[in-house]
Design an enzyme around this catalytic site. Structure first.
Site, PDB file in Angstrom:
ATOM      1  N   ASN A   1     -21.573 -16.540  -1.248  1.00 58.13           N
ATOM      2  CA  ASN A   1     -21.141 -16.972   0.080  1.00 58.13           C
ATOM      3  C   ASN A   1     -20.867 -15.819   1.031  1.00 58.13           C
ATOM      4  O   ASN A   1     -20.750 -14.664   0.627  1.00 58.13           O
ATOM      5  CB  ASN A   1     -19.905 -17.866  -0.043  1.00 58.13           C
ATOM      6  CG  ASN A   1     -18.669 -17.114  -0.466  1.00 58.13           C
ATOM      7  OD1 ASN A   1     -18.174 -16.283   0.277  1.00 58.13           O
ATOM      8  ND2 ASN A   1     -18.173 -17.404  -1.657  1.00 58.13           N
ATOM      9  N   CYS A   2     -20.786 -16.180   2.296  1.00 59.58           N
ATOM     10  CA  CYS A   2     -20.550 -15.214   3.375  1.00 59.58           C
ATOM     11  C   CYS A   2     -19.295 -15.584   4.161  1.00 59.58           C
ATOM     12  O   CYS A   2     -19.270 -15.452   5.373  1.00 59.58           O
ATOM     13  CB  CYS A   2     -21.748 -15.181   4.321  1.00 59.58           C
ATOM     14  SG  CYS A   2     -23.274 -14.671   3.550  1.00 59.58           S
ATOM     15  N   VAL A   3     -18.257 -16.074   3.478  1.00 58.47           N
ATOM     16  CA  VAL A   3     -17.016 -16.361   4.189  1.00 58.47           C
ATOM     17  C   VAL A   3     -16.352 -15.042   4.590  1.00 58.47           C
ATOM     18  O   VAL A   3     -16.754 -13.968   4.158  1.00 58.47           O
ATOM     19  CB  VAL A   3     -16.049 -17.214   3.343  1.00 58.47           C
ATOM     20  CG1 VAL A   3     -16.666 -18.551   3.027  1.00 58.47           C
ATOM     21  CG2 VAL A   3     -15.650 -16.496   2.067  1.00 58.47           C
TER      22      VAL A   3
END
Length: 428
Positions: free
Chosen positions: A241-243
């Site tokens: 993910n790219c949170v």
């Protein structure tokens, strides 16, 4: 399941003619690593570098961090369903290159990659400043879609970590740590006088580029289920993910989850650690209701006395966090939540997007909106081109002298719910 983790202490990292481990030094053949990464037709170029603790080095934008490991005995291999074949893991022995990490780095696809400083005030906020990091700066081929680039970078990191981890297969570990969780009835009966406690592990699943993988399956597609804690220690859960950087649970976090480690430390002393319930953080209300209902149901099925719930991300997942807490508490199970806060730079705003009176035992990771000044570093691995754009940065964050003024959420792992602070919650 009983898992032995054989820790091979890595004190230094250097390039060498052959990849090997000698006297605590990890030597890496740069050409071997380049060949592995460039096998993927989606990757045009990779720059390989080293960053060590205490060096005046800044790494950005960071995508994932992975600890090299190798299965020595027991079923399956590391990262099942992605690198190894699908098999249940969590038993036998796994060797760990403790003190080393593979870091993937490259241009951002949105705004949520982050920074690691190897020295200075920023280093105090991230566990990765303490590691000997082999950094892969990955450049995609032209025209590659964002999610395809992320997938290529993720696989490159996992492949290199697997390759490097194998160097430790025949090395005698400096220390062997054992962890065991028995089948449910056996575990409950082992310490009948102690409160039965489980860990509810919320996984980021908010959509494309906000993914987590369980045995190779996108966690958006699962319903809550029970895992042995040792499965997670053995690589069953991977980041995709790219949170926001401060919130992201990297693959390294999953492998070294400090909540799991803390619960094992207290197991048999003041709690009976029953296992892990994994659940997701979907965006539709019906999915949130379904997952929180199942989570509470599993807590009841385990006859728990207490539960710890951690989340990944903020804002939308705050709703999942509070739903889980409220419903588990409604089952008569004492619940502690672990979260960071977005309380504004002055700390005066509401910390979470949702709230409930049942959430009365909270472990905080700190306020991600707090401002910090990161001094200039002598060397930058990656690029500073995105500092003003990543979450926590703003126009003018990058100063002419190379220093950065930004919210601490720009630092990878800064206020992370799995921020490697040992738990001392007395909410039970």
């Amino acid at each position: 399941m009983r898992l032995e983790l054989g820790e091979i202490k890595i004190k230094d990292l250097q390039f060498g003619d052959t990849s090997r481990i000698e006297n605590g030094t990890l030597y890496i053949n740069e050409n071997e690593i380049r060949e592995i990464v460039l096998q993927d037709e989606h990757i045009k170029e990779v720059k390989i570098d080293i960053a060590k603790p205490g060096e005046s080095v800044r790494i950005t934008p960071i995508k994932d961090v992975i600890e090299p490991r190798v299965k020595v005995s027991g079923n399956g291999g590391i990262f099942p369903g992605v690198i190894s074949k699908v098999d249940t893991i969590g038993e036998g022995r796994t060797h760990v290159l403790k003190g080393a990490a593979i870091v993937t780095c490259g241009r951002i696809v949105g705004f949520q990659e982050g920074i690691v400083d190897m020295t200075g005030p920023g280093a105090d906020y991230t566990p990765f400043s303490k590691l000997n990091n082999l950094v892969l700066v990955i450049e995609p081929v032209e025209g590659l879609k964002q999610h395809e680039y992320e997938a290529a970078a993720r696989m490159a990191g996992l492949k290199v970590a697997t390759h490097v981890g194998k160097l430790g297969k025949d090395i005698e570990p400096n220390e062997i740590k054992s962890f065991e969780t028995k089948p449910i009835f056996e575990q409950a009966n082992e310490y009948p006088e102690l409160p039965k406690v489980a860990y509810v592990y919320m996984l980021q699943t908010q959509g494309l580029l906000h993914d987590t993988y369980v045995y190779g399956v996108d966690a958006k597609k699962i319903v809550p289920t029970i895992l042995y804690p040792t499965e997670i220690m053995d690589g069953a859960i991977l980041s995709g993910n790219c949170v926001s950087a401060c919130d992201k649970n990297t693959t390294y976090h999953h492998l070294n989850n400090p909540i799991i480690e803390s619960l094992y430390e207290r197991h048999g002393k003041d709690i009976n650690f029953m296992g892990v319930i994994i659940t997701n953080e979907n965006v539709y209300l019906a999915d949130k209701e379904r997952s929180s209902n199942w989570t509470a149901k599993l807590c009841r099925m385990l006859c728990l006395d207490g539960a710890i719930v951690s989340q990944e991300g903020f804002g939308n997942p705050d709703t999942d966090l509070i739903m889980n807490c409220k419903k588990i508490e409604a089952e008569g199970i004492k619940t502690v939540i672990v979260t960071d806060e977005y309380a504004g730079r002055d700390g005066a705003s509401q910390s979470l997007a949702d709230a409930d009176k049942a959430a009365d035992a909270v472990v905080t990771g700190g306020n991600a909106n707090e401002l910090i000044v990161l001094p200039p570093m002598e060397k930058v691995i990656g690029t500073l081109a995105f500092v003003d754009k990543i979450a926590g940065g703003f126009a003018g964050s990058l100063r002419e002298d190379g220093s950065i003024e930004a919210e601490i959420q720009v630092i990878t792992g800064a206020t992370n719910e799995l921020g490697f602070n040992k738990l001392s919650a007395k909410g039970f």
